[in-house]
Design a protein around this motif. Sequence first.
Motif, mmCIF file in Angstrom:
data_model
loop_
_atom_site.group_PDB
_atom_site.id
_atom_site.type_symbol
_atom_site.label_atom_id
_atom_site.label_comp_id
_atom_site.label_asym_id
_atom_site.label_seq_id
_atom_site.Cartn_x
_atom_site.Cartn_y
_atom_site.Cartn_z
ATOM 1 N N PHE A 194 0.851 -1.184 0.000
ATOM 2 C CA PHE A 194 0.000 0.000 0.000
ATOM 3 C C PHE A 194 0.885 1.232 0.000
ATOM 4 O O PHE A 194 1.840 1.307 0.778
ATOM 5 N N ALA A 195 0.558 2.213 -0.834
ATOM 6 C CA ALA A 195 1.339 3.450 -0.888
ATOM 7 C C ALA A 195 0.499 4.608 -0.356
ATOM 8 O O ALA A 195 -0.655 4.788 -0.763
ATOM 9 N N PHE A 196 1.101 5.387 0.546
ATOM 10 C CA PHE A 196 0.406 6.468 1.242
ATOM 11 C C PHE A 196 1.098 7.813 0.982
ATOM 12 O O PHE A 196 2.229 7.867 0.507
ATOM 13 N N ALA A 197 0.408 8.862 1.373
ATOM 14 C CA ALA A 197 0.923 10.207 1.149
ATOM 15 C C ALA A 197 2.188 10.510 1.960
ATOM 16 O O ALA A 197 2.938 11.426 1.620
ATOM 17 N N SER A 198 2.433 9.759 3.018
ATOM 18 C CA SER A 198 3.641 9.941 3.836
ATOM 19 C C SER A 198 3.834 8.703 4.702
ATOM 20 O O SER A 198 2.926 7.869 4.817
ATOM 21 N N GLY A 199 4.996 8.619 5.322
ATOM 22 C CA GLY A 199 5.230 7.523 6.258
ATOM 23 C C GLY A 199 4.276 7.574 7.434
ATOM 24 O O GLY A 199 3.763 6.533 7.880
ATOM 25 N N ILE A 200 4.024 8.766 7.945
ATOM 26 C CA ILE A 200 3.105 8.906 9.076
ATOM 27 C C ILE A 200 1.680 8.539 8.668
ATOM 28 O O ILE A 200 0.909 7.990 9.476
ATOM 29 N N ALA A 201 1.297 8.791 7.430
ATOM 30 C CA ALA A 201 -0.022 8.361 6.957
ATOM 31 C C ALA A 201 -0.124 6.838 6.978
ATOM 32 O O ALA A 201 -1.185 6.279 7.267
ATOM 33 N N ALA A 202 0.992 6.159 6.681
ATOM 34 C CA ALA A 202 1.014 4.693 6.760
ATOM 35 C C ALA A 202 0.881 4.235 8.212
ATOM 36 O O ALA A 202 0.143 3.278 8.507
ATOM 37 N N VAL A 203 1.580 4.901 9.129
ATOM 38 C CA VAL A 203 1.451 4.586 10.557
ATOM 39 C C VAL A 203 0.000 4.788 11.005
ATOM 40 O O VAL A 203 -0.581 3.950 11.707
ATOM 41 N N ASP A 204 -0.590 5.877 10.593
ATOM 42 C CA ASP A 204 -1.973 6.199 10.924
ATOM 43 C C ASP A 204 -2.918 5.081 10.490
ATOM 44 O O ASP A 204 -3.830 4.695 11.236
ATOM 45 N N CYS A 205 -2.682 4.540 9.306
ATOM 46 C CA CYS A 205 -3.535 3.457 8.800
ATOM 47 C C CYS A 205 -3.439 2.221 9.681
ATOM 48 O O CYS A 205 -4.460 1.586 9.988
ATOM 49 N N VAL A 206 -2.229 1.877 10.116
ATOM 50 C CA VAL A 206 -2.061 0.710 10.984
ATOM 51 C C VAL A 206 -2.803 0.909 12.305
ATOM 52 O O VAL A 206 -3.499 0.013 12.786
#
Length: 381
Positions: free
Chosen positions: A69-81
Amino acid sequence: MKFETKAIHGGQQHEPSTGAVSMPIYQTSTFAQTAPGVHKGYEYSRSGNPTRTALEKAFASLENGAHGFAFASGIAAVDCVLKLLKPGDEVLTTNDIYGGSFRIFTQVFERYNIKFQFIKHDDVHKMDQYFTDNTKLIWIETPSNPLLNLVDIKKITSLAKPKNILVAVDNTFATPYLQRPLDLGADIVMHSATKYLGGHSDVILGGLIVKDKNLTDELYFIQKSCGAIAGPMDSFLVLRGIKTLHLRMECHCSNAKELAHFLKAHSKVDNVYWPGFKTHPNHVIAKSQMKDFGGMVSFTLKNNQLSSTLKILEGLSLFTVGESLGGVESLCSHPVSMSHASVPKKDRDSVGIVDSLIRVSVGIENIEDLIADLDQALDLI
């Protein structure tokens, strides 16, 4: 398929309509449908975009996962988890993580009654003593930012799996070239692809990779529903960066090794944090789960004076003082005032993030030039 080949071909194919070797940038918000719900696999770029799909397939290939999955930022990826959790759930992590992760944990998700417990690194491999019925996620950063501590991923997953606790690993510092957490039992891998995967300091992007089908479905639902997706141009840039990841990482690691040894021998330097030293407390773990020791080095000064630290940073020529890491150029940062400024001083002090700590992202320039630049800056104090 070997990693070097995966970096160029993994999960990829030539663009089918034209045969383009490089994935085009599909700069579109929507896609034509011949009838409602009848389309060629894409409806709207929040739910899917061909350029982003190509990057997500590359992520999965590099980490030996089933889906990326590709997100707008690393923190956006953390947020998803973290959105996999519900009020009352508990997360175990270490007390030396990236300041941005600490901030989103404590200042955003604690508001929603999710509890975070920050465990001392000395106790991390006895993490099961902190388990409760509400423990649902273990968040690992290895190597950690900025002190380069390591966590034995196999050990942690062996403790977590009998309790059905998810294990997520921030693999940003190591990259999949050096370490592949899914192969070691982790459930989720996170990357700030802004860093080494992109590699050229020209994009902000985050990634998640998983193997499990149920996790894939849950994360996709959150990604689509909450919308923090990576755009096509950013996806293209990271795809391009990945193709040289193995070459860059070899140079990053080689240069970091020489710079770490230079710093260790310098009369004005106190502690040097680099997992390649046999004296590093986690050196054995690094050798067992990483291919090499990475491109990051951190160090402190013997006088531990903020004024001396700032003088060094201001006196650098080749090294850029700035946030971020993992680009082709060498960067120096001051965690206390930059990446970890949001972490309370008492928490920083407790793990060793002191005023004189300098974090170095060692680039791919000539190492003799880099050492000479750092040497002249140290001579200023």
